[in-house]
Every structure is written in C-alpha cells, then in structure tokens.
Write a protein that holds these residues in place. Sequence first.
Motif, PDB file in Angstrom:
ATOM      1  N   ASN A 185       0.800  -1.228   0.000  1.00  0.00           N
ATOM      2  CA  ASN A 185       0.000   0.000   0.000  1.00  0.00           C
ATOM      3  C   ASN A 185       0.831   1.275   0.000  1.00  0.00           C
ATOM      4  N   VAL A 186       2.153   1.163  -0.162  1.00  0.00           N
ATOM      5  CA  VAL A 186       3.034   2.309   0.019  1.00  0.00           C
ATOM      6  C   VAL A 186       2.699   3.470  -0.924  1.00  0.00           C
ATOM      7  N   ASP A 187       2.130   3.172  -2.086  1.00  0.00           N
ATOM      8  CA  ASP A 187       1.792   4.232  -3.045  1.00  0.00           C
ATOM      9  C   ASP A 187       0.537   5.008  -2.639  1.00  0.00           C
ATOM     10  N   LYS A 188      -0.125   4.575  -1.582  1.00  0.00           N
ATOM     11  CA  LYS A 188      -1.355   5.233  -1.149  1.00  0.00           C
ATOM     12  C   LYS A 188      -1.088   6.416  -0.202  1.00  0.00           C
ATOM     13  N   TRP A 189       0.168   6.633   0.150  1.00  0.00           N
ATOM     14  CA  TRP A 189       0.501   7.750   1.053  1.00  0.00           C
ATOM     15  C   TRP A 189       0.195   9.083   0.362  1.00  0.00           C
ATOM     16  N   GLU A 190      -0.589   9.942   1.028  1.00  0.00           N
ATOM     17  CA  GLU A 190      -0.986  11.230   0.476  1.00  0.00           C
ATOM     18  C   GLU A 190      -0.658  12.350   1.465  1.00  0.00           C
ATOM     19  N   PHE A 195      -1.348  12.277   9.357  1.00  0.00           N
ATOM     20  CA  PHE A 195      -0.363  11.207   9.518  1.00  0.00           C
ATOM     21  C   PHE A 195      -1.063   9.918   9.953  1.00  0.00           C
ATOM     22  N   LEU A 196      -2.028  10.035  10.854  1.00  0.00           N
ATOM     23  CA  LEU A 196      -2.754   8.869  11.359  1.00  0.00           C
ATOM     24  C   LEU A 196      -3.544   8.186  10.241  1.00  0.00           C
ATOM     25  N   GLU A 197      -4.230   8.972   9.415  1.00  0.00           N
ATOM     26  CA  GLU A 197      -4.995   8.401   8.307  1.00  0.00           C
ATOM     27  C   GLU A 197      -4.089   7.632   7.355  1.00  0.00           C
ATOM     28  N   ASN A 198      -2.943   8.202   7.042  1.00  0.00           N
ATOM     29  CA  ASN A 198      -2.007   7.540   6.138  1.00  0.00           C
ATOM     30  C   ASN A 198      -1.488   6.222   6.719  1.00  0.00           C
ATOM     31  N   LEU A 199      -1.147   6.230   8.012  1.00  0.00           N
ATOM     32  CA  LEU A 199      -0.630   5.016   8.639  1.00  0.00           C
ATOM     33  C   LEU A 199      -1.660   3.897   8.604  1.00  0.00           C
ATOM     34  N   GLU A 200      -2.887   4.227   8.966  1.00  0.00           N
ATOM     35  CA  GLU A 200      -3.926   3.203   9.007  1.00  0.00           C
ATOM     36  C   GLU A 200      -4.285   2.708   7.608  1.00  0.00           C
ATOM     37  N   CYS A 201      -4.155   3.591   6.612  1.00  0.00           N
ATOM     38  CA  CYS A 201      -4.405   3.179   5.230  1.00  0.00           C
ATOM     39  C   CYS A 201      -3.335   2.191   4.768  1.00  0.00           C
ATOM     40  N   LEU A 202      -2.079   2.487   5.065  1.00  0.00           N
ATOM     41  CA  LEU A 202      -0.998   1.614   4.623  1.00  0.00           C
ATOM     42  C   LEU A 202      -1.013   0.272   5.346  1.00  0.00           C
ATOM     43  N   LEU A 203      -1.410   0.286   6.622  1.00  0.00           N
ATOM     44  CA  LEU A 203      -1.436  -0.948   7.404  1.00  0.00           C
ATOM     45  C   LEU A 203      -2.767  -1.679   7.301  1.00  0.00           C
ATOM     46  N   ASN A 204      -3.749  -0.970   6.721  1.00  0.00           N
ATOM     47  CA  ASN A 204      -5.080  -1.554   6.512  1.00  0.00           C
ATOM     48  C   ASN A 204      -5.704  -2.006   7.836  1.00  0.00           C
ATOM     49  N   THR A 205      -5.568  -1.175   8.857  1.00  0.00           N
ATOM     50  CA  THR A 205      -6.141  -1.488  10.162  1.00  0.00           C
ATOM     51  C   THR A 205      -6.239  -0.215  10.983  1.00  0.00           C
ATOM     52  N   GLN A 206      -6.998  -0.263  12.080  1.00  0.00           N
ATOM     53  CA  GLN A 206      -7.086   0.864  13.003  1.00  0.00           C
ATOM     54  C   GLN A 206      -6.060   0.678  14.110  1.00  0.00           C
ATOM     55  N   LEU A 207      -5.246   1.688  14.320  1.00  0.00           N
ATOM     56  CA  LEU A 207      -4.213   1.627  15.352  1.00  0.00           C
ATOM     57  C   LEU A 207      -4.792   2.053  16.692  1.00  0.00           C
ATOM     58  N   PRO A 208      -4.276   1.503  17.798  1.00  0.00           N
ATOM     59  CA  PRO A 208      -4.769   1.893  19.133  1.00  0.00           C
ATOM     60  C   PRO A 208      -4.456   3.349  19.428  1.00  0.00           C
ATOM     61  N   ARG A 209      -5.431   4.051  20.006  1.00  0.00           N
ATOM     62  CA  ARG A 209      -5.291   5.467  20.317  1.00  0.00           C
ATOM     63  C   ARG A 209      -4.648   5.661  21.689  1.00  0.00           C
ATOM     64  N   LEU A 210      -4.195   6.874  21.940  1.00  0.00           N
ATOM     65  CA  LEU A 210      -3.617   7.216  23.242  1.00  0.00           C
ATOM     66  C   LEU A 210      -4.694   7.128  24.303  1.00  0.00           C
ATOM     67  N   ALA A 211      -4.477   6.301  25.316  1.00  0.00           N
ATOM     68  CA  ALA A 211      -5.469   6.133  26.372  1.00  0.00           C
ATOM     69  C   ALA A 211      -5.543   7.372  27.238  1.00  0.00           C
ATOM     70  N   ASP A 212      -6.765   7.751  27.616  1.00  0.00           N
ATOM     71  CA  ASP A 212      -6.963   8.927  28.464  1.00  0.00           C
ATOM     72  C   ASP A 212      -6.239   8.769  29.791  1.00  0.00           C
ATOM     73  N   GLU A 213      -6.274   7.563  30.342  1.00  0.00           N
ATOM     74  CA  GLU A 213      -5.645   7.339  31.644  1.00  0.00           C
ATOM     75  C   GLU A 213      -4.146   7.499  31.555  1.00  0.00           C
ATOM     76  N   GLU A 214      -3.565   7.189  30.374  1.00  0.00           N
ATOM     77  CA  GLU A 214      -2.120   7.351  30.193  1.00  0.00           C
ATOM     78  C   GLU A 214      -1.757   8.815  30.241  1.00  0.00           C
ATOM     79  N   THR A 215      -2.636   9.676  29.687  1.00  0.00           N
ATOM     80  CA  THR A 215      -2.403  11.114  29.707  1.00  0.00           C
ATOM     81  C   THR A 215      -2.541  11.660  31.115  1.00  0.00           C
ATOM     82  N   ASN A 216      -3.577  11.216  31.821  1.00  0.00           N
ATOM     83  CA  ASN A 216      -3.875  11.771  33.139  1.00  0.00           C
ATOM     84  C   ASN A 216      -2.869  11.352  34.190  1.00  0.00           C
ATOM     85  N   ASN A 217      -2.292  10.136  34.036  1.00  0.00           N
ATOM     86  CA  ASN A 217      -1.412   9.612  35.070  1.00  0.00           C
ATOM     87  C   ASN A 217       0.056   9.870  34.801  1.00  0.00           C
ATOM     88  N   HIS A 218       0.354  10.566  33.712  1.00  0.00           N
ATOM     89  CA  HIS A 218       1.755  10.835  33.383  1.00  0.00           C
ATOM     90  C   HIS A 218       2.376  11.769  34.423  1.00  0.00           C
TER      91      HIS A 218
END
Length: 299
Positions: A185-190, A195-218
């Motif tokens: 899918n490398v030619d699909k980069w636009e 950046f997130l849309e491009n990554l998920e398009c190339l990998l053909n999947t949804q990537l895990p998002r930053l957890a709220d608790e990870e932000t709050n407990n940092h």
Amino acid sequence: MEVNQQARCRELAKSSSFYNTVYSEIEEVGWDHLVRAGGDLSFLIFRVLDKKGRVHVMEIQLDKAYPRVPPMVSADVPYIFNLKWSMNSRLKNLVQQFEKHLEKLQGFWSTLDEIDRSLQIVDSKQASRAIPSRQIHVGLTICYSGNDCFIILFIDINDPRSLPECRFMGLGNTVNALRKTWKRNVDKWERDKTFLENLECLLNTQLPRLADEETNNHLDECGICYAQYLPIGDELGPQTGSATDYTCENSSCSKAFHSMCLVDWLRSITTTRQSFNVLFGNCPYCSEPIAVKINATKN
C-alpha cells in the motif's frame, strides 16, 4: 535552587569583565528567559517559545575567553544550527539565531505532535522533540498470536509530511504480514491526509489510540528543580517527597512544577504580586499568568 538568581549575577558582575559582560547580555535577552545560571556564569539555560507556543530549552556553555571564544550550544532540537559568531556578537544574537532555527522545524514538530496526541507511544517519556522517530504500539487486534508488535517511524526532518521510513518489530508471521501490507500500500501515502490516516491506510487497520488514563497519570519532572519528587527531609515539612502538584494552564506549555519550587521562584521575581496567601506572577517557561497558594508549601 537559587532564591534570587538575578541578585547573585549582579554581584558577580562586579568582580570581573567576564561576569560584567555576561550579566549585561542576559539583561539584553531578558531575565524572564533565563531558567538557570551556573555559579560562575559559564553555564546558562534559556527558554524560548516558538510561534506555536512550544517551550524550548537552550543550554549555553561560555568559555572564560568569551566572546573571543564562541559559546557552545545544545538544545532540544534534532540538530543544532550553524552558529554565526564574531567578536561583536552577543547572547541576544545567539537567541535570535535559535529562534530562526525553531521556525524551520515547525512542520516537523507539528507532525510529532500529531503522532504523540493520537497514538500509543512506547516509553512516551523519552519521546522528546529532539528525536525524529517514534515507536508505536500496533495493538492486540492485529497481534492475535500474543506477541507484542511495534512500529518505529523515522520522520524526515526536512520533509515531515512525506512517507516515513518504517521498521517493524515483533515475532512470528504477524510482523511479516504487516510488512507485506505496508509495501503493498506504500503508493497510497498522500500528503493532504493526516499522519494517522495515512498510517492506518498503509497498514489496513485501526491503530490503538492514546489512552486517556495514560495522559492523566503521566508524572512529569518539575520545571524548576528538574526532579519528579521533592527530596525527603524534615526541613520540607509535610511537602517532603511530594510529586509535582501544579501544572501551567496554558495548553501549549502544560509544564509541571512543585508548588514549593514555584513559590520560591515567584518570590525571587520583583514583578510578582501577593494577595493574602496567593502569589500572582508568570510561568517560568511560557510567561502566562499563574497563581499559587502559599499555604500549600512550607512557610
């Protein structure tokens, strides 16, 4: 931690031409930009804001033969600019060159911010603005084999919206499948996609998002004493061993502090105002207004 850094520098300025030169040049830059000064003024730390309000720290080493010998510079940037220096140069010229360097890196940092705000970063505490790479979690929805999968993205500093170099880490057929999907899918980069849309398009999947608790407990280091916890000792009273408990409300800064450190800092600044048990001043990093209760610290 210095109680009154400016007063100490003023006293040093009386003892030699070197101190006097450095003192006068700090005044030109502005004391609000000075974070820390070494005992002999050979080491200075300045904070500089870029156009997006991000706070950057620049460390300067001065030789006793300064300004004949140019200063040595280090900063939270992926590479240091080529310093232009002459006998007539001053610290303000150095800061101005640093500011111009920051302008060139705005697109690069915007891309890093986009990644850091949306994806799960491995060891996010080490993901500084000076590192042009990010290691991200891929997620268990893909790694059904039970093995952790990661992707290391290498961002092009000069062309951050372009297709990044990518390295897959993990065991088994899952990583091989991810690598094949990326290549297919490398030619699909636009460039006009996020950046997130491009990554998920190339990998053909949804990537895990930053957890709220990870932000709050940092837990961040204090922007004044550079420690997560106050030292343990009777002289600090109930604050002994405390973690950072104050955060600048400016979303572009969000620097963490110990209330005790912040009170000591504000008391050393002549423009600080006090009303009852509250000190009103400015954040040491972004200069936005802040207010700190004194009764939250030792008397």
